[in-house]
Design a protein around this motif. Structure first.
Motif, PDB file in Angstrom:
ATOM      1  N   GLY A   1       0.824  -1.194   0.000  1.00 57.69           N
ATOM      2  CA  GLY A   1       0.000   0.000   0.000  1.00 57.69           C
ATOM      3  C   GLY A   1       0.859   1.246   0.000  1.00 57.69           C
ATOM      4  O   GLY A   1       1.773   1.373  -0.805  1.00 57.69           O
ATOM      5  N   GLU A   2       0.583   2.162   0.937  1.00 54.27           N
ATOM      6  CA  GLU A   2       1.390   3.376   0.963  1.00 54.27           C
ATOM      7  C   GLU A   2       1.294   4.085   2.307  1.00 54.27           C
ATOM      8  O   GLU A   2       0.695   3.590   3.259  1.00 54.27           O
ATOM      9  N   GLU A   3       1.958   5.207   2.396  1.00 52.18           N
ATOM     10  CA  GLU A   3       2.015   6.085   3.566  1.00 52.18           C
ATOM     11  C   GLU A   3       2.654   5.355   4.755  1.00 52.18           C
ATOM     12  O   GLU A   3       3.555   4.537   4.589  1.00 52.18           O
ATOM     13  N   MET A   4       2.226   5.662   5.961  1.00 48.93           N
ATOM     14  CA  MET A   4       2.946   5.216   7.148  1.00 48.93           C
ATOM     15  C   MET A   4       2.982   3.701   7.283  1.00 48.93           C
ATOM     16  O   MET A   4       3.995   3.123   7.688  1.00 48.93           O
ATOM     17  N   THR A   5       1.877   3.058   6.957  1.00 48.10           N
ATOM     18  CA  THR A   5       1.847   1.607   7.113  1.00 48.10           C
ATOM     19  C   THR A   5       2.792   0.919   6.131  1.00 48.10           C
ATOM     20  O   THR A   5       3.408  -0.105   6.453  1.00 48.10           O
TER      21      THR A   5
ATOM     22  N   LEU B   1      10.177  -1.641   6.724  1.00 46.95           N
ATOM     23  CA  LEU B   1      11.162  -1.891   7.779  1.00 46.95           C
ATOM     24  C   LEU B   1      11.056  -3.324   8.296  1.00 46.95           C
ATOM     25  O   LEU B   1      12.071  -4.008   8.504  1.00 46.95           O
ATOM     26  N   ILE B   2       9.835  -3.782   8.511  1.00 46.73           N
ATOM     27  CA  ILE B   2       9.614  -5.134   9.035  1.00 46.73           C
ATOM     28  C   ILE B   2      10.122  -6.183   8.057  1.00 46.73           C
ATOM     29  O   ILE B   2      10.786  -7.159   8.452  1.00 46.73           O
ATOM     30  N   MET B   3       9.828  -5.991   6.783  1.00 46.28           N
ATOM     31  CA  MET B   3      10.314  -6.940   5.786  1.00 46.28           C
ATOM     32  C   MET B   3      11.837  -6.975   5.762  1.00 46.28           C
ATOM     33  O   MET B   3      12.450  -8.049   5.731  1.00 46.28           O
ATOM     34  N   GLU B   4      12.460  -5.802   5.789  1.00 44.81           N
ATOM     35  CA  GLU B   4      13.910  -5.726   5.673  1.00 44.81           C
ATOM     36  C   GLU B   4      14.627  -6.266   6.909  1.00 44.81           C
ATOM     37  O   GLU B   4      15.729  -6.824   6.797  1.00 44.81           O
ATOM     38  N   LYS B   5      14.006  -6.137   8.095  1.00 46.92           N
ATOM     39  CA  LYS B   5      14.723  -6.468   9.331  1.00 46.92           C
ATOM     40  C   LYS B   5      14.249  -7.739  10.018  1.00 46.92           C
ATOM     41  O   LYS B   5      15.004  -8.323  10.794  1.00 46.92           O
ATOM     42  N   TRP B   6      13.013  -8.181   9.745  1.00 46.22           N
ATOM     43  CA  TRP B   6      12.525  -9.402  10.372  1.00 46.22           C
ATOM     44  C   TRP B   6      12.446 -10.569   9.391  1.00 46.22           C
ATOM     45  O   TRP B   6      12.828 -11.691   9.728  1.00 46.22           O
ATOM     46  N   ILE B   7      11.911 -10.302   8.204  1.00 46.05           N
ATOM     47  CA  ILE B   7      11.568 -11.392   7.287  1.00 46.05           C
ATOM     48  C   ILE B   7      12.724 -11.747   6.356  1.00 46.05           C
ATOM     49  O   ILE B   7      13.195 -12.898   6.329  1.00 46.05           O
ATOM     50  N   THR B   8      13.207 -10.773   5.584  1.00 44.72           N
ATOM     51  CA  THR B   8      14.236 -11.056   4.584  1.00 44.72           C
ATOM     52  C   THR B   8      15.495 -11.710   5.159  1.00 44.72           C
ATOM     53  O   THR B   8      16.046 -12.622   4.525  1.00 44.72           O
ATOM     54  N   PRO B   9      15.996 -11.315   6.355  1.00 45.11           N
ATOM     55  CA  PRO B   9      17.194 -11.987   6.880  1.00 45.11           C
ATOM     56  C   PRO B   9      16.965 -13.447   7.261  1.00 45.11           C
ATOM     57  O   PRO B   9      17.925 -14.208   7.391  1.00 45.11           O
ATOM     58  N   ASN B  10      15.701 -13.844   7.432  1.00 43.97           N
ATOM     59  CA  ASN B  10      15.421 -15.178   7.952  1.00 43.97           C
ATOM     60  C   ASN B  10      14.642 -16.077   6.997  1.00 43.97           C
ATOM     61  O   ASN B  10      14.623 -17.294   7.180  1.00 43.97           O
ATOM     62  N   VAL B  11      13.993 -15.485   6.013  1.00 42.69           N
ATOM     63  CA  VAL B  11      13.066 -16.255   5.175  1.00 42.69           C
ATOM     64  C   VAL B  11      13.352 -16.008   3.694  1.00 42.69           C
ATOM     65  O   VAL B  11      13.512 -14.861   3.262  1.00 42.69           O
TER      66      VAL B  11
ATOM     67  N   PRO C   1       2.434  -1.715  15.043  1.00 46.12           N
ATOM     68  CA  PRO C   1       2.230  -2.526  13.829  1.00 46.12           C
ATOM     69  C   PRO C   1       1.506  -3.839  14.076  1.00 46.12           C
ATOM     70  O   PRO C   1       1.439  -4.682  13.185  1.00 46.12           O
ATOM     71  N   LEU C   2       0.940  -4.026  15.288  1.00 46.76           N
ATOM     72  CA  LEU C   2       0.430  -5.337  15.668  1.00 46.76           C
ATOM     73  C   LEU C   2      -0.594  -5.886  14.680  1.00 46.76           C
ATOM     74  O   LEU C   2      -0.528  -7.051  14.283  1.00 46.76           O
ATOM     75  N   GLY C   3      -1.571  -5.051  14.264  1.00 45.69           N
ATOM     76  CA  GLY C   3      -2.597  -5.532  13.342  1.00 45.69           C
ATOM     77  C   GLY C   3      -2.003  -6.016  12.032  1.00 45.69           C
ATOM     78  O   GLY C   3      -2.403  -7.053  11.496  1.00 45.69           O
ATOM     79  N   MET C   4      -1.037  -5.265  11.494  1.00 42.66           N
ATOM     80  CA  MET C   4      -0.395  -5.666  10.235  1.00 42.66           C
ATOM     81  C   MET C   4       0.446  -6.928  10.421  1.00 42.66           C
ATOM     82  O   MET C   4       0.476  -7.797   9.545  1.00 42.66           O
TER      83      MET C   4
ATOM     84  N   TYR D   1       5.598   2.267   4.962  1.00 41.88           N
ATOM     85  CA  TYR D   1       6.943   2.542   5.485  1.00 41.88           C
ATOM     86  C   TYR D   1       7.285   1.558   6.604  1.00 41.88           C
ATOM     87  O   TYR D   1       8.389   0.985   6.627  1.00 41.88           O
ATOM     88  N   CYS D   2       6.336   1.336   7.519  1.00 39.04           N
ATOM     89  CA  CYS D   2       6.587   0.423   8.635  1.00 39.04           C
ATOM     90  C   CYS D   2       6.760  -1.012   8.148  1.00 39.04           C
ATOM     91  O   CYS D   2       7.665  -1.729   8.602  1.00 39.04           O
ATOM     92  N   MET D   3       5.923  -1.453   7.213  1.00 38.04           N
ATOM     93  CA  MET D   3       6.053  -2.819   6.707  1.00 38.04           C
ATOM     94  C   MET D   3       7.348  -3.007   5.927  1.00 38.04           C
ATOM     95  O   MET D   3       7.919  -4.100   5.928  1.00 38.04           O
TER      96      MET D   3
END
Length: 485
Positions: A26-30, A36-46, A346-349, A32-34
């Protein structure tokens, strides 16, 4: 379809292999936050090389003449597991702001139609050790299609309006005709399908049974007679397939041993009153939209509510799309662009991403299925424990809460370190989140006059009797309700 999504998904032997999934940005703040989450939680591990990415930002939809939306819908039908970030349905003002060719329609509507949407499940999220609104789960099924959302209309003057139906086999039927007597009137037509109600009912009752929730069916059928069919189909499925199971489990004790119907007006009051939770409601599209917003407010915010669409392919396979129930958080995005600190929860996302990844893993049933489920569950535990221990975002922890970036970084650190346990015992008396300060302009002088009026004995406090009297005078006192069967 987009060069804006650049997450590295190259395969690596030490990474978990994610199952095929559609990722809708999507766009805007959510967004931007996702990112960060993809780059720091998901991509290094999955290893996400099997994922398909689609950019549904306004600019991308405009640049592709909405072909990207059609491609995302096709991919979702084919793969069956979708994660979606919050998106924008542009208004006339946003059309000018973003320099768009047109005000593109809601992507959610296209998805619900394209995936033969059955229901949108919106449930409360609970964190052990933290007080929110409802003590136990509240489940909601909102019919995914039909009603006002697909309405056609025409602004007309005085005259006569008629609605006709032309059956496939020929002929014509008059649905409605009436005189239009005002000089300006909106004539509106819409339909509400019933073929998918049986599927919705099965999904609803199974989830209620598994989560120990008493089911209720909500309509306004006393006034809107066309809604009777929804209740009839819901009750028929329940009585034939589920009633005995619910009786044996004691889940109908609070409603007289039968599936109960609630008028939507009554449902709004019960949602406020039944803060112990442990109930589920199923409703038409519009009522479900409004009532789940109310559930979100009682349960603190839309950030603590899930939003999962279930549809069905022609071959009977269920399609599931997972997203947060809130929007793009535009005001926080504007603050971010001004260089100000932000603190997005970011809990809901994240719950949506976890749900999509786990559903994808179960669909594929690949070698890393169990490891993916374990990894995503670990993310959930880390987030919950951080929130309980006072290391959450500022909506939960006040000014001492972490910024958007600091929260993401701390979860990433704990994923590496393996740290899950919180600093306080999870399941203890818990942490009550601080109240969010309001910036409204409350007329405190008028409030004081009301207080003095209802403080009948003038002792500076209002007891139960005075409070009850005040509610009656303001005509907001809850009433004992007779359930309509």
């Amino acid at each position: 379809m987009s060069a804006r999504l650049t997450y590295s998904s190259a395969a690596a032997t030490d990474k978990l292999k994610a199952a095929p999934m559609v990722y809708i940005a999507g766009e805007e703040m959510t967004h931007y936050c996702m990112k960060l989450i993809m780059e720091k939680w998901i991509t290094p591990n999955v290893d996400t090389s099997k994922w398909e990415y689609y950019d549904l930002s306004c600019k991308s939809r405009d640049d592709t003449e909405d072909k990207v939306l059609h491609a995302a819908v096709e991919a979702g039908s084919r793969i069956g597991a979708i994660f979606k970030e919050p998106t924008i349905t542009p208004s006339a003002v946003q059309k000018e702001k973003f320099g768009l060719k047109k005000t593109w329609g809601s992507p959610n509507g296209a998805m619900r139609r394209g995936w033969n949407g059955i229901t949108i499940s919106r449930d409360t999220i609970h964190i052990k050790g933290m007080e929110l609104g409802f003590k136990r789960p509240v489940l909601f099924e909102r019919q995914a299609v039909g009603g006002e959302y697909g309405a056609g209309y025409k602004m007309v003057g005085k005259g006569r309006a008629a609605t006709f139906f032309f059956p496939e086999k020929g002929g014509v039927q008059v649905v409605d005709e009436r005189n239009v007597e005002d000089t300006e009137t909106a004539v509106v037509t819409y339909s509400n399908p019933l073929d998918n109600v049986a599927d919705l009912a099965h999904i609803f009752y199974k989830r209620c049974y598994e989560n120990d929730c008493t089911p209720y069916v909500v309509t306004k059928k006393t006034v809107f007679k066309w809604q009777e069919g929804f209740w009839v189909k819901m009750k028929m499925v329940f009585d034939e397939h589920y009633k005995e199971q619910f009786l044996a489990k004691g889940l109908l004790e609070r409603c007289g041993g039968e599936l109960q119907h609630l008028i939507s007006d009554a449902a709004t009051m019960q949602i406020i009153r039944w803060t112990d939770g442990g109930f589920g409601m199923a409703a038409h599209n519009y009522d479900g939209d409004m009532l789940t917003d109310q559930v979100a407010q009682v349960h603190r915010s839309p950030g603590f509510i899930t939003s999962n669409l279930t549809g069905k392919r022609a071959d009977g396979v269920l399609i599931k799309e997972f997203e947060a129930s809130h929007g793009t958080v535009a005001d926080m995005w504007e603050a971010h662009l001004r260089g100000e600190e932000t603190s997005l929860n970011p809990l809901g996302m994240v719950e949506a991403l976890i749900g999509a990844m786990q559903h994808a893993a179960r669909l594929e049933d690949g070698a890393d299925k169990d490891e993916i489920i374990t990894f995503t569950t670990k993310i959930r535990l880390i987030i919950h424990n951080m929130m309980v221990s006072g290391k959450g975002t500022r909506d939960l922890c006040g000014p001492s809460g972490l910024t958007t970036e600091a929260f993401v970084d701390e979860v990433a650190r704990r994923l590496v370190s393996g740290e899950i346990e919180s600093e306080i015992e999870v399941g203890s008396e818990g942490v009550t989140p601080p109240e969010i300060e309001s910036d409204d302009e409350t007329d405190e002088d008028f409030v004081m006059k009301l207080f003095s009026q209802f403080d009948t004995d003038g002792n500076g406090s209002i007891d139960f009797k005075e409070f009850t009297s005040a509610l009656k005078k303001m005509k907001v006192a809850p009433k004992k309700l007779e359930f309509e069967r």
